[in-house]
Design an enzyme around this catalytic site. Sequence first.
Site, short mmCIF file in Angstrom:
data_model
loop_
_atom_site.label_atom_id
_atom_site.label_comp_id
_atom_site.label_asym_id
_atom_site.label_seq_id
_atom_site.Cartn_x
_atom_site.Cartn_y
_atom_site.Cartn_z
N GLU A 170 0.85 -1.18 -0.04
CA GLU A 170 0.06 0.02 0.17
C GLU A 170 0.96 1.23 0.03
O GLU A 170 0.32 2.43 -0.58
CB GLU A 170 -1.04 -0.07 1.19
CG GLU A 170 -1.96 -0.96 1.23
CD GLU A 170 -3.25 -0.70 0.11
OE1 GLU A 170 -2.88 0.44 -0.67
OE2 GLU A 170 -3.96 -1.71 -0.02
N GLU A 202 7.42 -21.37 8.81
CA GLU A 202 7.84 -20.33 10.04
C GLU A 202 8.50 -21.12 11.15
O GLU A 202 9.11 -20.41 11.99
CB GLU A 202 6.39 -19.88 10.46
CG GLU A 202 5.61 -21.17 11.37
CD GLU A 202 4.26 -20.71 12.19
OE1 GLU A 202 4.46 -20.49 13.35
OE2 GLU A 202 3.26 -20.23 11.33
#
Length: 296
Positions: A82, A113
């Site tokens: 963004e 992860e």
Amino acid sequence: MLENLATEERNKKTIDLDKLSPKEILMVMNEEDAGVTTAIKKELSKIEKIVNGVTESFRKGGRLIYLGAGTSGRLGVLDAAECVPTFGVSKEQVIGLISGGEKAFVSAVEGAEDSLSLGKQDLEKINLVKDDFVIGIAASGRTPYVIGALDYARLIGAKTAAISCNANAEISAHADIQVEIVTGAEVLTGSTRLKAGTAQKLVLNMISTTSMVGIGKVYKNLMVDVLPTNKKLEERSKRIIMEATDVDYETASKFYEEAEKHVKVAIVMILTNSHKEEALNNLKKANGFVRNTIQK
């Protein structure tokens, strides 16, 4: 251990969640979410330290790198993406990394992860340098991928911050700045995409927006470096010029085109009665700050 984490506890208000009506579920979720901003407020002084560090990195030509797994990683990727249209920065200036790579944005990548080395490898791939600022994000505060990345970043001299949603989080010991937003038990036990994810998103909004203000990407409360990548943003760009200079739509459109669709340049041209090259030169002298440019 997971059972010792507040984000993994059972919420006493929602023990019988499956017996509640849709309206009752919505009400309790709304009530629980209301506490998120209060939890963030307690950490504002630490968030300010992150902003100051990120702004300093930007001024040195460094980058902001978000890094996380699952929801935390996706939120970092989202905020980074963004920043490009909102502030007109390159996609290299704010980077979001997620364990497992781009495919992990839409589906889980098993075991990614849990790797200490993978975080380090991902930072090596983007050629991390000491002027960069790395923010590790993990709701649980214990994700190995994030810990490995933070350790590597500190090793090469880059500034680091850890954002978690549990007190005394493990990742806090691996970062220069520690933000622990204690959002407590989730409505749906262990689903940290809820309150914890909301808290993380709000904090990332704060960090990126405030840092961009600090490097001149905003005039008043207007996004003057907006990148007009579609019709909506082109119209918004013209409205921003109108708001900043008090001219009509036709005048704003004229200067928008003369400035080659650079909103900031068009604003300076109008407010200082200058041509494009002069406006660009004066903005450069003022390090891109419109206010400083027009006050000279």
